[in-house]
Design a protein around this motif. Structure first.
Motif, PDB file in Angstrom:
ATOM      1  N   LYS A 156      46.897 -13.821  11.033  1.00 33.82           N
ATOM      2  CA  LYS A 156      47.507 -14.542   9.938  1.00 33.82           C
ATOM      3  C   LYS A 156      49.004 -14.699  10.168  1.00 33.82           C
ATOM      4  O   LYS A 156      49.639 -13.849  10.794  1.00 33.82           O
ATOM      5  N   GLY A 157      49.556 -15.784   9.628  1.00 30.34           N
ATOM      6  CA  GLY A 157      50.998 -15.948   9.670  1.00 30.34           C
ATOM      7  C   GLY A 157      51.510 -16.737  10.855  1.00 30.34           C
ATOM      8  O   GLY A 157      52.688 -17.017  10.934  1.00 30.34           O
ATOM      9  N   ARG A 158      50.646 -17.089  11.797  1.00 34.93           N
ATOM     10  CA  ARG A 158      51.081 -17.884  12.940  1.00 34.93           C
ATOM     11  C   ARG A 158      51.149 -19.352  12.546  1.00 34.93           C
ATOM     12  O   ARG A 158      50.438 -19.803  11.665  1.00 34.93           O
ATOM     13  N   GLY A 159      52.000 -20.116  13.227  1.00 29.37           N
ATOM     14  CA  GLY A 159      52.224 -21.499  12.847  1.00 29.37           C
ATOM     15  C   GLY A 159      51.111 -22.433  13.282  1.00 29.37           C
ATOM     16  O   GLY A 159      50.328 -22.132  14.181  1.00 29.37           O
ATOM     17  N   THR A 160      51.060 -23.588  12.633  1.00 30.99           N
ATOM     18  CA  THR A 160      50.141 -24.659  13.004  1.00 30.99           C
ATOM     19  C   THR A 160      50.883 -25.988  12.906  1.00 30.99           C
ATOM     20  O   THR A 160      51.961 -26.080  12.313  1.00 30.99           O
ATOM     21  N   PHE A 161      50.284 -27.018  13.459  1.00 35.49           N
ATOM     22  CA  PHE A 161      50.856 -28.358  13.370  1.00 35.49           C
ATOM     23  C   PHE A 161      50.956 -28.795  11.916  1.00 35.49           C
ATOM     24  O   PHE A 161      51.954 -29.377  11.492  1.00 35.49           O
ATOM     25  N   VAL A 183      51.811 -28.966  23.445  1.00 32.83           N
ATOM     26  CA  VAL A 183      51.893 -28.905  21.984  1.00 32.83           C
ATOM     27  C   VAL A 183      50.475 -28.971  21.433  1.00 32.83           C
ATOM     28  O   VAL A 183      49.694 -29.846  21.794  1.00 32.83           O
ATOM     29  N   ARG A 184      50.155 -28.034  20.550  1.00 28.37           N
ATOM     30  CA  ARG A 184      48.804 -27.941  20.013  1.00 28.37           C
ATOM     31  C   ARG A 184      48.818 -28.071  18.487  1.00 28.37           C
ATOM     32  O   ARG A 184      49.795 -27.720  17.840  1.00 28.37           O
ATOM     33  N   GLU A 185      47.738 -28.578  17.920  1.00 25.89           N
ATOM     34  CA  GLU A 185      47.602 -28.576  16.472  1.00 25.89           C
ATOM     35  C   GLU A 185      47.402 -27.150  15.967  1.00 25.89           C
ATOM     36  O   GLU A 185      47.898 -26.767  14.908  1.00 25.89           O
ATOM     37  N   ASP A 186      46.619 -26.380  16.702  1.00 23.70           N
ATOM     38  CA  ASP A 186      46.441 -24.946  16.458  1.00 23.70           C
ATOM     39  C   ASP A 186      46.021 -24.349  17.797  1.00 23.70           C
ATOM     40  O   ASP A 186      46.031 -25.034  18.813  1.00 23.70           O
ATOM     41  N   LEU A 187      45.682 -23.078  17.797  1.00 27.06           N
ATOM     42  CA  LEU A 187      45.371 -22.422  19.065  1.00 27.06           C
ATOM     43  C   LEU A 187      43.879 -22.195  19.280  1.00 27.06           C
ATOM     44  O   LEU A 187      43.481 -21.420  20.144  1.00 27.06           O
TER      45      LEU A 187
END
Length: 294
Positions: A156-161, A183-187
């Protein structure tokens, strides 16, 4: 990175010499047809902009010095475009705009055109011992709709696009320090993107931290081994570390501060350009070459 002084040498040229300079970067040995790559060509007059026109004896196509480059069919003059590209390394677009008599939008559109033309580095792959690590970049504008992610135990708490803090996956080839930013929308499923750069002919060992997104990456055919470092206990254990990625992240953060206000929808283009400046000290000449078409 190349020094500003070395790039400025280009702008000591007379105006009429810009095309000759571009021609030497594009065809350092001999003129070749951009359609069939034949060197059997003849000169065929010039264009209204003064670019040399050629005819190919192999496929009979007509082309000129600017054909299929970022400089073709542009209202900007060649000297203005050179000036803008030169400034992209260190200056914000608003600062670049102060010199040529062009609007901010005109300059920004050309900046994006150059960035979009770069795409992936054609000379980059994962061969030998390499590293992968992620960094989160603050970039504005609302994100696009995304499919539901599958459960990969993301913390939790990690960034997303979507949250305007897109994750950037950094890949570094240790043998020469070459870098690629993704660059990713998410991981979710990022391991699949990383594997695409694997070299089937050269054994590849990927070094990462213990983030679960990298679990099982060595099960792919193109990856021969995976070294995961536990950063709660160590930063380096033999070849297992991500120090090269951390180094590139430091450069990246400092550079983005200079060009602050990057839209997340153009972030990949900015990072494509930045990787070129990191990967070669002749980045200006590289962009003028035929490696990067529209």
């Amino acid at each position: 990175m190349v020094s500003r002084e070395s790039v400025d040498e280009v702008f000591l040229l007379d105006k009429d010499d810009f095309l000759e300079y571009l021609r030497k970067q594009r065809w350092p040995e001999e003129v070749t047809c951009p359609t069939c790559e034949s060197a059997d060509t003849i000169k065929k007059g010039t264009t209204r902009k003064g670019a040399q026109r050629y005819r190919c004896h192999t496929c009979y196509s007509i082309f000129n010095d600017l054909t299929e480059t970022i400089f073709s069919e542009h209202k900007l003059s060649l000297s203005e475009m050179f000036y803008i590209i030169r400034g992209m390394e260190e200056d914000k677009t608003a600062e670049i705009t102060q010199e040529p008599d062009r609007t901010y939008k005109t300059v920004l559109n050309f900046v994006h055109e150059v960035q979009d033309a770069l795409n992936d580095d054609p000379e980059f792959d994962l061969a030998g011992i390499c590293e992968a690590d992620e960094v989160y970049v603050v970039a504005g504008e609302k994100g696009l709709d995304q499919d539901e992610p599958r459960d990969r135990r993301l913390k939790k708490g990690r960034g997303t696009f979507e949250s305007d803090k897109p994750p950037v996956v950094t890949l570094v080839r240790r043998s020469d320090g070459r870098v690629q930013f993704l660059v990713r929308e998410d991981l979710e499923n990022v391991d699949e993107d990383i594997v695409e750069y694997g070299d089937e002919d050269d054994p590849t060992i990927v070094c990462t931290d213990q983030y679960s997104i990298y679990d099982g990456i060595d099960e792919y055919d193109k990856i021969d081994g995976h070294l995961a470092i536990n950063h709660d206990e160590h930063y380096v254990v033999g070849d297992a570390h991500t120090n090269s990625c951390e180094n590139r992240h430091s450069f990246l953060r400092n550079w983005l501060r200079r060009v602050r206000g990057v839209s997340k929808h153009h972030l990949q283009g900015y990072l494509n350009f930045f990787s070129v400046t990191l990967n070669t000290d002749r980045w200006f000449e590289k962009i003028l070459s035929t490696d990067f078409y529209r």
